[in-house]
Scaffold this motif. Structure first.
Motif, PDB file in Angstrom:
ATOM      1  N   ALA A   1     -16.948   1.882  31.231  1.00 19.77           N
ATOM      2  CA  ALA A   1     -16.371   2.941  30.244  1.00 19.77           C
ATOM      3  C   ALA A   1     -16.559   2.768  28.913  1.00 19.77           C
ATOM      4  CB  ALA A   1     -14.829   3.059  30.762  1.00 19.77           C
ATOM      5  N   LYS A   2     -16.421   1.344  28.556  1.00 18.82           N
ATOM      6  CA  LYS A   2     -16.496   1.020  27.000  1.00 18.82           C
ATOM      7  C   LYS A   2     -17.873   1.261  26.663  1.00 18.82           C
ATOM      8  CE  LYS A   2     -15.171  -2.282  23.628  1.00 18.82           C
ATOM      9  NZ  LYS A   2     -14.386  -3.706  23.284  1.00 18.82           N
TER      10      LYS A   2
ATOM     11  N   PRO B   1     -12.137  -3.592  38.992  1.00 19.35           N
ATOM     12  CA  PRO B   1     -11.557  -2.966  37.713  1.00 19.35           C
ATOM     13  C   PRO B   1     -12.133  -3.496  36.307  1.00 19.35           C
ATOM     14  CG  PRO B   1     -10.449  -4.629  38.886  1.00 19.35           C
ATOM     15  CD  PRO B   1     -11.544  -4.140  39.707  1.00 19.35           C
ATOM     16  N   VAL B   2     -12.628  -4.845  36.362  1.00 18.86           N
ATOM     17  CA  VAL B   2     -13.241  -5.367  35.337  1.00 18.86           C
ATOM     18  C   VAL B   2     -14.690  -4.835  34.779  1.00 18.86           C
ATOM     19  CG1 VAL B   2     -14.278  -7.523  34.259  1.00 18.86           C
ATOM     20  CG2 VAL B   2     -12.379  -7.774  35.807  1.00 18.86           C
TER      21      VAL B   2
ATOM     22  N   TYR C   1     -14.176   6.922  32.418  1.00 21.50           N
ATOM     23  CA  TYR C   1     -13.372   6.209  33.763  1.00 21.50           C
ATOM     24  C   TYR C   1     -14.041   6.477  34.885  1.00 21.50           C
ATOM     25  CZ  TYR C   1     -11.043   3.159  30.114  1.00 21.50           C
ATOM     26  OH  TYR C   1     -10.668   2.044  29.339  1.00 21.50           O
TER      27      TYR C   1
ATOM     28  N   SER D   1     -22.226  -3.818  33.903  1.00 18.69           N
ATOM     29  CA  SER D   1     -21.737  -2.574  33.286  1.00 18.69           C
ATOM     30  C   SER D   1     -22.647  -1.826  32.533  1.00 18.69           C
ATOM     31  CB  SER D   1     -20.600  -3.299  32.290  1.00 18.69           C
ATOM     32  OG  SER D   1     -19.577  -3.873  33.158  1.00 18.69           O
TER      33      SER D   1
ATOM     34  N   LEU E   1     -15.437  -1.758  35.795  1.00 16.05           N
ATOM     35  CA  LEU E   1     -15.494  -0.187  35.508  1.00 16.05           C
ATOM     36  C   LEU E   1     -14.880  -0.218  34.238  1.00 16.05           C
ATOM     37  CD1 LEU E   1     -13.526   2.035  37.931  1.00 16.05           C
ATOM     38  CD2 LEU E   1     -12.613   2.077  35.514  1.00 16.05           C
ATOM     39  N   LYS E   2     -14.113  -1.011  33.393  1.00 17.89           N
ATOM     40  CA  LYS E   2     -13.459  -1.095  32.221  1.00 17.89           C
ATOM     41  C   LYS E   2     -14.494  -1.103  31.157  1.00 17.89           C
ATOM     42  CE  LYS E   2      -9.737  -2.990  29.244  1.00 17.89           C
ATOM     43  NZ  LYS E   2      -8.694  -3.623  29.066  1.00 17.89           N
TER      44      LYS E   2
END
Length: 455
Positions: free
Chosen positions: A358-359, A351-352, A341, A276, A354-355
């Motif tokens: 985004a943060k 999904p993990v 997002y 991320s 991606l979240k």
């Protein structure tokens, strides 16, 4: 370039010079992107090898090539002062330095590359790809550094569209040779990720030859007679380039290496967090091309006006550039806020991840605001040939404040990996304030000097 009177004329000339620089920077950014992604389609281990090789090479190249960026303000000021007869000599000294720097890099790399890669606990094939990718790249280092000097000369005359065309020409050349040498098409050897290094080295030779041809045959470059006569090495002129260039180079190195250091420190976190972080950082680097391009445009324009002793025009260009950068940062901030997002979805479907991406992108929003002030001011100060404070501000903002504060917040608070980003944002803000104060002082000093001369 020409003298401008109204703010509208200045805005038009700034955009005229800025747009090609932006396209050029995005093109150079894309070349590394194609090396990595096309190697990734060959095999994961080749992707890892090329990515590691690139991560070792980019900070070294950007820092050392920053030394050669001194040619831009030197030529811009000579052009503004109508001392065109001195330009060829300065450019030639830059070419001498570029060859010397490239040879030193190749020699040091031959000595320390193996120990560095051996200390990274890599899989044998990944290590081989990283090593051979950089070895192949080394055959293009001399023309690459020389091209940076020639590009600085072309840009300093305000002809940034020429370097844009050269860069856009280099992209398909690089992609074609990547395709032929990575995958072994049409009878070419199948080299995998190593082929990306060979392809890039070939591309460096071609764009340098194209640049030399344009400079020798097209006006206004041919008027300067860069290659018409042989110029002996001049220690005084080389010293001038190094005096301006070394602080620029170190400033850029501190900036690029800090992110590599943070990535290494973040290896203690889980894979999702690291992925991320890298995704958000990649997009933030993409957005950084905007203030960086404005910075390079301001170096040219401010240098030209200072050379012509038009301090008020140089001042107006400086603040016009900062204003445009802040406006664009605001627009980018809104995009990041509303579409974070969707942007994260470009990099992953997990999904993990991606979240988390985004943060991280929310923190990237604050990066944009600090960079919008810091980068253009750096460019303006280079136009004034005032570079030492820029170097010290980079050291202070990234390594004295940003990294230590980020480490404390990441390790000793609940912020975790986000602590590093907060630390860097805080360091950037301090650096931006320092540079802002320096620019105000430089402009005030330049005006006082003018008043004294007139009186």
């Amino acid at each position: 370039m020409k003298q401008t009177i109204t703010k509208k004329q200045k805005l038009k000339q700034l955009i005229y010079i800025l747009f090609p620089i932006l396209i050029t920077q995005l093109g150079l950014f894309s070349m590394n992107f194609f090396d990595v992604t096309m190697s990734g389609h060959y095999s994961p281990s080749d992707l890892a090898g090329v990515a590691i090789g690139s991560s070792l090479w980019v900070p070294v190249f950007t820092g050392l090539s920053g030394i050669l960026l001194a040619v831009t303000p030197i030529v811009a000021q000579l052009n503004g002062a109508k001392q065109q007869d001195k330009v060829a000599h300065s450019v030639f000294q830059g070419l001498y330095l570029s060859v010397i720097i490239a040879i030193i890099v190749i020699a040091i790399g031959a000595i320390i590359l193996d120990p560095i890669l051996n200390g990274m606990s890599l899989e044998p094939h990944v290590r081989k790809v990283a090593h051979d990718y950089l070895a192949a790249l080394s055959f293009g280092m001399i023309p690459l550094f020389a091209y940076n000097v020639l590009r600085s000369f072309i840009d300093a005359l305000g002809k940034t569209r020429v370097t844009m065309v050269i860069t856009l020409t280099s992209l398909p050349i690089n992609v074609v040779f990547n395709y032929l040498l990575i995958y072994g098409k049409f009878g070419f050897p199948e080299l995998g990720g190593i082929g990306a290094g060979v392809a890039t080295a070939i591309t460096y030779w071609l764009i340098t030859c194209i640049s030399i041809f344009i400079i020798c045959t097209n006006q206004p470059f041919s008027n300067f007679g860069i290659f018409r006569h042989f110029h002996k090495i001049s220690l005084s002129r080389s010293k001038e380039i190094l005096k301006i260039g070394i602080p620029i180079g170190f400033s850029i190195f501190f900036e690029t290496s800090i992110f590599a250091a943070v990535t290494l420190l973040m290896s203690t976190f889980d894979t999702n967090t690291i992925a991320s972080h890298q995704s958000a950082l990649n997009f933030a680097s993409f957005l950084y091309m905007l203030p960086l391009s404005i910075s390079m445009a301001l170096t040219i324009l401010v240098g030209f006006e200072i050379g012509a002793k038009r301090n008020q025009d140089a001042k107006e260009y400086s603040w016009l550039g900062v204003g445009i950068a802040i406006l664009l940062a605001g627009l980018c901030g809104i995009i990041l806020l509303l579409f974070r997002y969707d942007i994260a979805g470009i990099y992953t479907t997990d999904p993990v991840v991606l979240k988390l991406t985004a943060k991280f992108l929310l923190y990237a929003l604050f990066f944009q605001l600090s960079d919008a002030i810091q980068a253009p001011i750096q460019g303006a100060l280079r136009g004034y040939k005032d570079v030492n404070i820029t170097f010290l501000a980079s050291l202070l903002s990234y390594w004295v404040i940003g990294l230590p504060l980020g480490y404390v917040m990441a390790v000793y608070t609940d912020l975790g990996a986000f602590g590093y980003w907060i630390g860097l944002i805080a360091g950037l803000a301090v650096g931006a304030i320092c540079l802002l104060l320096r620019l105000l002082w430089v402009q005030k000093t330049a005006n006082q000097a003018n008043i004294q001369k007139e009186s």
